[in-house]
Motif scaffolding. Structure first.
Motif, mmCIF file in Angstrom:
data_model
loop_
_atom_site.group_PDB
_atom_site.id
_atom_site.type_symbol
_atom_site.label_atom_id
_atom_site.label_comp_id
_atom_site.label_asym_id
_atom_site.label_seq_id
_atom_site.Cartn_x
_atom_site.Cartn_y
_atom_site.Cartn_z
ATOM 1 N N LEU A 23 0.827 -1.196 0.000
ATOM 2 C CA LEU A 23 0.000 0.000 0.000
ATOM 3 C C LEU A 23 0.867 1.254 0.000
ATOM 4 O O LEU A 23 1.448 1.646 1.007
ATOM 5 C CB LEU A 23 -0.933 -0.009 1.222
ATOM 6 N N SER A 24 0.942 1.888 -1.158
ATOM 7 C CA SER A 24 1.701 3.117 -1.334
ATOM 8 C C SER A 24 1.305 3.716 -2.677
ATOM 9 O O SER A 24 0.913 2.990 -3.588
ATOM 10 C CB SER A 24 3.207 2.843 -1.316
ATOM 11 N N LEU A 25 1.412 5.028 -2.807
ATOM 12 C CA LEU A 25 1.128 5.670 -4.091
ATOM 13 C C LEU A 25 2.388 6.196 -4.767
ATOM 14 O O LEU A 25 2.328 6.676 -5.892
ATOM 15 C CB LEU A 25 0.138 6.833 -3.893
ATOM 16 N N ASP A 26 3.516 6.090 -4.110
ATOM 17 C CA ASP A 26 4.735 6.686 -4.651
ATOM 18 C C ASP A 26 5.128 6.060 -5.985
ATOM 19 O O ASP A 26 5.455 6.774 -6.940
ATOM 20 C CB ASP A 26 5.888 6.527 -3.653
ATOM 21 N N ARG A 27 5.114 4.726 -6.045
ATOM 22 C CA ARG A 27 5.587 4.057 -7.263
ATOM 23 C C ARG A 27 4.693 4.392 -8.454
ATOM 24 O O ARG A 27 5.179 4.712 -9.534
ATOM 25 C CB ARG A 27 5.635 2.545 -7.045
ATOM 26 N N GLU A 119 -0.105 -2.049 -10.022
ATOM 27 C CA GLU A 119 0.228 -0.695 -10.454
ATOM 28 C C GLU A 119 0.470 -0.633 -11.958
ATOM 29 O O GLU A 119 0.061 0.324 -12.620
ATOM 30 C CB GLU A 119 1.447 -0.200 -9.669
ATOM 31 N N ILE A 120 1.120 -1.637 -12.502
ATOM 32 C CA ILE A 120 1.324 -1.682 -13.953
ATOM 33 C C ILE A 120 -0.018 -1.712 -14.676
ATOM 34 O O ILE A 120 -0.263 -0.966 -15.636
ATOM 35 C CB ILE A 120 2.157 -2.912 -14.353
ATOM 36 N N THR A 121 -0.901 -2.593 -14.234
ATOM 37 C CA THR A 121 -2.186 -2.737 -14.927
ATOM 38 C C THR A 121 -3.068 -1.515 -14.739
ATOM 39 O O THR A 121 -3.786 -1.113 -15.665
ATOM 40 C CB THR A 121 -2.892 -4.018 -14.465
ATOM 41 N N ASN A 122 -3.016 -0.900 -13.564
ATOM 42 C CA ASN A 122 -3.757 0.352 -13.368
ATOM 43 C C ASN A 122 -3.253 1.433 -14.314
ATOM 44 O O ASN A 122 -4.040 2.165 -14.929
ATOM 45 C CB ASN A 122 -3.612 0.842 -11.923
ATOM 46 N N ALA A 123 -1.943 1.545 -14.416
ATOM 47 C CA ALA A 123 -1.369 2.561 -15.303
ATOM 48 C C ALA A 123 -1.775 2.315 -16.754
ATOM 49 O O ALA A 123 -2.067 3.259 -17.504
ATOM 50 C CB ALA A 123 0.152 2.570 -15.162
ATOM 51 N N ALA A 124 -1.805 1.050 -17.167
ATOM 52 C CA ALA A 124 -2.236 0.729 -18.523
ATOM 53 C C ALA A 124 -3.683 1.152 -18.752
ATOM 54 O O ALA A 124 -4.025 1.682 -19.818
ATOM 55 C CB ALA A 124 -2.071 -0.770 -18.782
ATOM 56 N N ALA A 125 -4.532 0.935 -17.755
ATOM 57 C CA ALA A 125 -5.933 1.354 -17.878
ATOM 58 C C ALA A 125 -6.037 2.868 -18.000
ATOM 59 O O ALA A 125 -6.801 3.378 -18.832
ATOM 60 C CB ALA A 125 -6.730 0.862 -16.677
ATOM 61 N N PHE A 126 -5.278 3.595 -17.195
ATOM 62 C CA PHE A 126 -5.323 5.060 -17.277
ATOM 63 C C PHE A 126 -4.897 5.539 -18.667
ATOM 64 O O PHE A 126 -5.489 6.476 -19.224
ATOM 65 C CB PHE A 126 -4.427 5.685 -16.214
ATOM 66 N N LEU A 127 -3.866 4.923 -19.220
ATOM 67 C CA LEU A 127 -3.436 5.294 -20.572
ATOM 68 C C LEU A 127 -4.561 5.083 -21.577
ATOM 69 O O LEU A 127 -4.836 5.956 -22.409
ATOM 70 C CB LEU A 127 -2.236 4.437 -20.989
ATOM 71 N N ASN A 151 -6.128 5.594 -6.529
ATOM 72 C CA ASN A 151 -6.421 6.864 -5.848
ATOM 73 C C ASN A 151 -5.407 7.949 -6.211
ATOM 74 O O ASN A 151 -4.801 8.588 -5.346
ATOM 75 C CB ASN A 151 -6.453 6.657 -4.334
ATOM 76 N N VAL A 152 -5.237 8.158 -7.512
ATOM 77 C CA VAL A 152 -4.295 9.172 -7.993
ATOM 78 C C VAL A 152 -5.010 10.251 -8.796
ATOM 79 O O VAL A 152 -4.361 11.136 -9.354
ATOM 80 C CB VAL A 152 -3.182 8.530 -8.848
#
Length: 431
Positions: A23-27, A119-127, A151-152
């Motif tokens: 649980l962290s948002l930094d990465r 985090e990788i898959t979330n980032a792909a969805a955002f893209l 939560n970004v």
């Protein structure tokens, strides 16, 4: 069987970046910066957290938005059969080629930096969401809220908090107040938040968080009400009364999930036709889903076969309430669970409604509770429990002595995914 395409890529990602909860948002913030901040270029976001009902509420929101002729991207987790279910682009599941390209793009840009699979898959969805126009993005948290990697988004259009209960206590805390603090982390300054039915301890934390951030609340029992009356769903808020059909999603608990979706839609300016589409058009597999046409139904042709993926004590209580509302018929449970869940808390409410419980080990799931251990736990909760080697064996044993029984396959979304893979993959990707 050799994996190919996105399955092979996802498997490789899992080896490089294990499915850990960190649980962290930094990465993810650092990764999104390198990707050009797609999270800041999304259509208006409706962000949803809670313990129970997140997916059902999201499904009703999507049905309402689409019923109004608008479009919505959606991000949900976990998937049941294929990863593609997690990312929906303007109504359609993401395609194979698009998924591979997005995941590879994110992996290449992240390089050797520490990152998790989620985090990788979330980032792909955002893209994907940033690149394809839509009217809304429906974003479901995976775990908790404040440190969940979804939560970004700093300024969503609305947040929704569905009912909170104890779950994931090792990560979110061992009291409702601690869990509510995490879930309330999606509340943003000045952004309206719809709140489903909550225990007093959880609601107090949500109200304190909203007051500190100046976020207007739309709270069940205060600003909106939803109930069943004469076979209809009645919803009331400050704009007036709606008299609607009952939700297409089964179970008494769906009344309040529908209420949260309706409160959000009304606040966003959607009309009564959109609200009716929300409750009548929503589909959400493995949530009290009736299995009627696939291979498993053919194995038990005279039985009434149901599938549900709920897995915590609150889900057990909701399922018990649903079973109590059905016409009298012997009900036999086929149950499998993973070892991070409160099996006793889930199973105890179901005991008065079950003629028997057959416990299974979830195939190819290392976190599965062994069937023998689950049967022993079920017996301590008052179940007539036994063990089977496979789903097919369980169905055969039940239907030999009770061919017209009601059979409920339950206990875990991982088990539900296994069931649907054995049955008909289209069941897991409908809606």
């Amino acid at each position: 069987m050799t994996q190919t395409g996105s399955d092979a890529l996802l498997a490789r990602m899992m080896q490089l970046h294990p499915k850990v909860i960190d649980l962290s948002l930094d990465r993810i913030r650092q990764l999104l910066t390198r990707l050009g901040h797609p999270e800041a270029a999304l259509p208006p976001v409706i962000h949803i957290a809670g313990t129970n009902g997140k997916g059902s509420t999201l499904a009703m929101l999507r049905a309402g938005i689409e019923g109004a002729g608008q479009s919505a991207h959606a991000y949900t987790s976990p998937h049941l059969v294929r990863f593609h279910e997690r990312i929906r682009l303007a109504g359609d599941l993401i395609g194979e080629e698009a998924l591979i390209a997005l995941l590879q793009e994110v992996l290449d840009i992240n390089g050797a930096e520490p990152i998790t699979f989620f985090e990788i898959t979330n980032a792909a969805a955002f893209l994907a969401f940033a690149r394809l126009p839509a009217d809304y993005v429906l974003l479901e948290t995976g775990l908790g809220g404040i440190y969940d990697s979804t939560n970004v988004v700093d300024q969503p259009a609305m947040t929704v908090i569905t009912p909170i209960s104890k779950d994931h206590e090792a990560f979110l805390g061992d009291t409702l107040a601690k869990i509510a603090w995490s879930k309330a982390g999606i509340i943003k300054r000045g952004v309206p938040c719809v709140v489903g039915p909550q225990p007093d301890e959880a609601l107090e934390v949500i109200e304190q968080t909203a007051a500190r951030l100046g976020a207007p609340l739309l709270v069940h029992g205060q600003h909106w009400h939803a109930w069943e009356e004469r076979g209809r769903l009645v919803f009331q808020d400050e704009s007036g009364l709606l008299d609607l059909p009952l939700p297409a999603l089964r179970g008494p608990h769906q009344i309040q999930n529908a209420g949260a979706a309706l409160a959000a839609l009304r606040h966003l300016g959607f009309d009564e036709a959109a609200c009716e589409a929300a409750v009548t058009g929503a589909e959400w597999p493995a949530r009290l889903q009736r299995l009627t046409g696939g291979r498993l139904a053919r194995l038990a042709p005279d039985a009434e076969l149901w599938l549900d993926g709920g897995h915590n004590p609150s889900a057990g209580e909701a399922l018990a309430e649903f079973l109590a509302s059905l016409p009298a018929r012997p009900t036999h449970l086929v149950c499998a669970m993973i070892n991070t869940k409160d099996a006793g808390g889930y199973l105890a409410p179901l005991a008065p409604h079950a003629a028997s419980l057959t416990a299974l080990t979830i195939p190819e799931e290392t976190a599965s509770v062994p069937g023998a251990d689950l049967a022993a736990k079920a017996a301590t909760c008052g179940h007539d429990a036994r063990v089977a080697e496979s789903l097919e064996d369980a169905l055969a044993a039940i239907t030999r002595t009770a061919p017209e029984a009601r059979i409920l396959l339950c206990g875990s979304l991982y088990f539900a995914g296994h069931v649907l893979r054995q049955d008909d993959e289209s069941l897991a990707t409908q809606g």
